[in-house]
Design an enzyme around this catalytic site. Sequence first.
Site, PDB file in Angstrom:
ATOM      1  N   GLU A 116       0.858  -1.163   0.143  1.00 13.44           N
ATOM      2  CA  GLU A 116      -0.053  -0.073  -0.024  1.00 13.44           C
ATOM      3  C   GLU A 116       0.969   1.174   0.176  1.00 13.44           C
ATOM      4  O   GLU A 116       2.164   1.090   0.230  1.00 13.44           O
ATOM      5  CB  GLU A 116      -0.950   0.036   1.143  1.00 13.44           C
ATOM      6  CG  GLU A 116      -1.919  -1.265   1.132  1.00 13.44           C
ATOM      7  CD  GLU A 116      -3.011  -1.205   2.386  1.00 13.44           C
ATOM      8  OE1 GLU A 116      -2.534  -0.689   3.313  1.00 13.44           O
ATOM      9  OE2 GLU A 116      -4.107  -1.546   2.030  1.00 13.44           O
ATOM     10  N   HIS A 232      -9.113   9.384   3.177  1.00 11.78           N
ATOM     11  CA  HIS A 232      -8.862   8.356   1.996  1.00 11.78           C
ATOM     12  C   HIS A 232      -9.189   8.897   0.717  1.00 11.78           C
ATOM     13  O   HIS A 232     -10.439   9.196   0.285  1.00 11.78           O
ATOM     14  CB  HIS A 232      -9.670   7.010   2.639  1.00 11.78           C
ATOM     15  CG  HIS A 232      -9.146   5.967   2.104  1.00 11.78           C
ATOM     16  ND1 HIS A 232      -9.106   5.560   0.510  1.00 11.78           N
ATOM     17  CD2 HIS A 232      -8.463   4.995   2.233  1.00 11.78           C
ATOM     18  CE1 HIS A 232      -8.832   4.459   0.251  1.00 11.78           C
ATOM     19  NE2 HIS A 232      -8.204   4.158   1.237  1.00 11.78           N
ATOM     20  N   ARG A 278      -1.355   8.665   1.016  1.00  8.44           N
ATOM     21  CA  ARG A 278      -2.687   9.114   0.939  1.00  8.44           C
ATOM     22  C   ARG A 278      -2.969  10.342   0.765  1.00  8.44           C
ATOM     23  O   ARG A 278      -3.792  10.875  -0.073  1.00  8.44           O
ATOM     24  CB  ARG A 278      -3.511   8.359   2.229  1.00  8.44           C
ATOM     25  CG  ARG A 278      -3.723   7.045   2.027  1.00  8.44           C
ATOM     26  CD  ARG A 278      -4.449   6.673   3.350  1.00  8.44           C
ATOM     27  NE  ARG A 278      -4.709   5.063   2.926  1.00  8.44           N
ATOM     28  CZ  ARG A 278      -5.078   4.387   3.945  1.00  8.44           C
ATOM     29  NH1 ARG A 278      -5.319   4.810   5.057  1.00  8.44           N
ATOM     30  NH2 ARG A 278      -5.182   3.057   3.842  1.00  8.44           N
ATOM     31  N   HIS A 340     -11.395   9.603   6.924  1.00  6.08           N
ATOM     32  CA  HIS A 340     -10.957   8.289   7.114  1.00  6.08           C
ATOM     33  C   HIS A 340     -10.208   7.984   8.492  1.00  6.08           C
ATOM     34  O   HIS A 340     -11.337   6.998   9.076  1.00  6.08           O
ATOM     35  CB  HIS A 340     -10.036   7.833   6.031  1.00  6.08           C
ATOM     36  CG  HIS A 340      -9.800   6.362   5.819  1.00  6.08           C
ATOM     37  ND1 HIS A 340     -10.899   5.343   6.000  1.00  6.08           N
ATOM     38  CD2 HIS A 340      -8.857   5.565   5.954  1.00  6.08           C
ATOM     39  CE1 HIS A 340     -10.167   4.070   5.700  1.00  6.08           C
ATOM     40  NE2 HIS A 340      -8.910   4.244   5.916  1.00  6.08           N
ATOM     41  N   ARG A 375      -0.812   8.774   9.422  1.00  2.00           N
ATOM     42  CA  ARG A 375      -0.775   7.405   9.470  1.00  2.00           C
ATOM     43  C   ARG A 375      -0.102   6.447   8.368  1.00  2.00           C
ATOM     44  O   ARG A 375      -0.760   6.800   7.044  1.00  2.00           O
ATOM     45  CB  ARG A 375      -2.228   6.900   9.961  1.00  2.00           C
ATOM     46  CG  ARG A 375      -2.322   5.235  10.089  1.00  2.00           C
ATOM     47  CD  ARG A 375      -3.525   4.992  10.072  1.00  2.00           C
ATOM     48  NE  ARG A 375      -4.541   5.037   9.105  1.00  2.00           N
ATOM     49  CZ  ARG A 375      -5.215   4.113   8.549  1.00  2.00           C
ATOM     50  NH1 ARG A 375      -5.258   2.990   9.083  1.00  2.00           N
ATOM     51  NH2 ARG A 375      -5.750   4.298   7.398  1.00  2.00           N
TER      52      ARG A 375
END
Length: 523
Positions: A116, A232, A278, A340, A375
């Site tokens: 990811e 997100h 992100r 998110h 994060r």
Amino acid sequence: MKIKTDILIIGGGISGLSLALKLSHLAPDIQILLITKEEIKECNTFYAQGGIASVWSKSDSFQKHIQDTLIAGDGLCNEDVVRLIITKAPEVIKELIEMGIKFTKNADGDYDLGKEGGHSERRILHVNDLTGQNVEEVLIKQVRKLPNVDIKEHWCAINLYATNFRCDGAYVLDQNTGDIYGIVAKATILATGGAGKIYLYTTNPDVASGDGIAMAYRAGAIIANMEFYQFHPTCLYHPYAKSFLITEAIRGEGAILKDINGSEFMEGYHPLKELAPRDIVSRAIDAELKRTGDDHVLLDIASYKSPNFIKSHFPGVYENCIKFNIDITKDPIPVVPAAHYCCGGVLTKINGSTKVKNLYVIGESACTGLHGANRLASNSLLEGLVCGRECAEFLAKTLKDNKINEFEDWEPGHAVPSTEAVVLTQNWDEIRRFMWNYVGIVRTDKRLQRAKKRINLLLDEINQYYWDFKIEKNLVELRNLATVAKLIIVSAISRKESRGIHYNIDYLTKSSMIRPTTLRRPW
Ligand SMILES: Cc1cc2nc3c(=O)[nH]c(=O)nc-3n(C[C@H](O)[C@H](O)[C@H](O)COP(=O)(O)OP(=O)(O)OC[C@H]3O[C@@H](n4cnc5c(N)ncnc54)[C@H](O)[C@@H]3O)c2cc1C
């Protein structure tokens, strides 16, 4: 009405359940009451798709995972906490496997490690794209077997009972009967998850209204880093689809973002393109939407992978999109960014302890220092698992020294059932809309000040009628939503720089003062 217990756990997601499980094994004579606001499954954990990050392959190392986490956190991670959580990951994953979680394997029989955004290696263990559901269901099954754990669903915590920085339990509304209990406990643990409902668009389910953070704040705990709300990049855009996330793993497997005319655009924003962190992908989409005036962009996996690959790797996304007549093996998926993950929260040690005696916070409601200013994907389920365990170990050792301290019953005063539900609905909508427009992905000082004026007005209004209306979940959540919105706004105003996911175009550079934002009541 009173209930006495040793431990009160508020929340039944990955962190609350991990704590209950571990503590019950370490100290089977301790009585645990675990409450959840809705049906136990309804929580962020259940909806997690991508998976859990852990060093697993030979080419990977703890140092690489630590480094990726620190880079994402943009200077605000606590390196000791990062190291501790990341080095415990393989151990907690093995425990999940022993409990019966069947992480997806590849044709060679090895675990199929996903990749990811922000990860330099493949290290995401997953159960196809339904990781959260599988983990939650297995944990619930395990916890339901424990004789010393009592689970109450549809019980909504209203407020903590806390005086002089000491917590003795909480007032809780049993939504099945309307009764309000004073639950007296030697230790109270908030495992209440995030606060995505503060924003108009969110990937979070309805339970995520920031209740734990607001309750801890009222009790005098320190709240940190609330300006870092992660968006997100890809939430399904459809008038009837509520909060459905399109997992980042799809981009990991080669899906490309395009505008509605089919033109790719990520190259202009970051060399890692679709696999950029992100915040960068969210900002890129936000900028494209503002530039084109469109209301969504497209995520195309159909042009790059076979239907078989798509259906076997992303069955959850496939099934859900088909319900809305979107066949992701043939068509691109319409997507928008959405709120998110709450990187900030109640300032805690890794074992959940706070500045309020006997009050612990774990999971997404806590700010341990793992995430810093942003994060790293798939680190949060891991944090819930590790901190749930650490909290259990700490409580098993120390709880015997805690005393039960009774407090008075809930005083209903002259509260009457609300005859003006429209007031609550109006306040809810107003907060969520101005938080989206003024305190969203791209911020300015002016918009933040506007948001502050509005939240002050709303907080006044809510505080005026809060005690007049009979307590119901909607009202409890609204008050918490407004409190957490204010915490985010005040934190965002005080950060005079752009860092991590806090992006303010009035300060496009970072300041030399690298420190977390902390708030404590009164503001
Ligand atoms: C769509 C989606 C996908 C995600 N994908 C991933 C992923 O792939 N990997 C990853 O690491 N993370 C992912 N995340 C983030 C991760 O799921 C969460 O951070 C994590 O599950 C939080 O766990 P928790 O135990 O802190 O809270 P939750 O799982 O949200 O549980 C909160 C609990 O608190 C209860 N509660 C709340 N308020 C009250 C109250 N007032 N009274 C009583 N009970 C209350 C709720 O009922 C619920 O039981 C995702 C999140 C979402 C929404």
